[in-house]
Design an enzyme around this catalytic site. Structure first.
Site, PDB file in Angstrom:
ATOM      1  CB  CYS A 100      -0.873   0.041   1.251  1.00 51.15           C
ATOM      2  SG  CYS A 100      -2.116  -1.246   1.332  1.00 51.15           S
ATOM      3  CD  GLU A 138      -2.138   3.776   3.278  1.00 51.84           C
ATOM      4  OE1 GLU A 138      -1.739   3.216   2.241  1.00 51.84           O
ATOM      5  OE2 GLU A 138      -3.307   3.698   3.681  1.00 51.84           O
TER       6      GLU A 138
HETATM    7  N1  THU Z   1      -4.438   0.662  -1.070  1.00 46.17           N
HETATM    8  C1  THU Z   1      -3.519   1.551  -0.586  1.00 46.17           C
HETATM    9  O1  THU Z   1      -2.437   1.734  -1.155  1.00 46.17           O
HETATM   10  N2  THU Z   1      -3.822   2.209   0.551  1.00 46.17           N
HETATM   11  C2  THU Z   1      -5.031   2.173   1.179  1.00 46.17           C
HETATM   12  O2  THU Z   1      -5.222   2.840   2.168  1.00 46.17           O
HETATM   13  C3  THU Z   1      -6.092   1.298   0.658  1.00 46.17           C
HETATM   14  C4  THU Z   1      -5.674   0.344  -0.400  1.00 46.17           C
HETATM   15  C5  THU Z   1      -4.141  -0.015  -2.335  1.00 46.17           C
HETATM   16  C6  THU Z   1      -3.806  -1.460  -2.260  1.00 46.17           C
HETATM   17  C7  THU Z   1      -4.199  -1.938  -3.659  1.00 46.17           C
HETATM   18  O3  THU Z   1      -3.131  -1.688  -4.548  1.00 46.17           O
HETATM   19  C8  THU Z   1      -5.346  -1.032  -4.044  1.00 46.17           C
HETATM   20  O4  THU Z   1      -5.271   0.092  -3.180  1.00 46.17           O
HETATM   21  C9  THU Z   1      -6.709  -1.684  -3.937  1.00 46.17           C
HETATM   22  O5  THU Z   1      -6.886  -2.262  -2.697  1.00 46.17           O
END
Ligand code: THU
Length: 149
Positions: free
Chosen positions: A63, A65
């Site tokens: 993700c 973050e």
């Molecule tokens: N994702 C993030 O990068 N941060 C979040 O807070 C929520 C989800 C990403 C993970 C994945 O690549 C995509 O969003 C869909 O879940």
């Protein structure tokens, strides 16, 4: 949780929002098409961006973050004031459970600004998103600490 207008953000956080939006533009999200950008504001006021990086295995996706957190730690930062999360969508998203736990390790008092395409920004505390968090205080002293004591 508090809803602010973008213009109510002070200049530090405004710049972090610009960085998070830029980072979302670098997201590698061919599987979900869900681009996310993050920007950590360090204790010193430096800005460290991150974006989501997906993988064909799905489960190895990182993700935005955690990408920002790893980049920041690699640069030597260990303390953070805030994180701005940006999605180019009508409404903001909040960090997944894994990211909440990872951020808690370094910044239990972190302030999160959840931003999206529109003008509204949500302000929320990590401690409200992760009550009764598991942290290093719960662990017994490590063998190294015991030797040094
Ligand atoms: N994702 C993030 O990068 N941060 C979040 O807070 C929520 C989800 C990403 C993970 C994945 O690549 C995509 O969003 C869909 O879940």
């Amino acid at each position: 949780m508090e809803t602010l207008r973008r213009e109510d953000l002070d200049s530090d956080f405004w710049e972090a929002l610009v960085e998070a939006r830029k980072a979302a533009g670098s997201a590698y999200a061919p599987y979900s098409s869900f681009a996310v950008g993050a920007c950590l504001v360090t204790e010193e006021g430096d800005l460290i961006p991150g974006c989501n990086v997906e993988n064909a295995s799905y489960s190895l996706t990182v993700c935005a973050e955690r990408a920002a957190l790893c980049a920041a730690v690699c640069k030597g930062y260990r303390a953070f004031r805030a994180l701005v999360l940006y999605v180019d969508r009508p409404s903001p998203v909040s960090p997944c459970g894994a990211c909440r736990q990872s951020l808690f390790e370094f910044a239990p008092d972190l302030v999160l600004f959840l931003a999206c395409r529109g003008d509204m920004v949500r302000r929320v505390l990590l401690s409200d998103l992760l009550p009764l968090a598991f942290g290093q205080d719960a662990l017994p002293p490590s063998p190294v600490d015991r030797e040094e004591a």
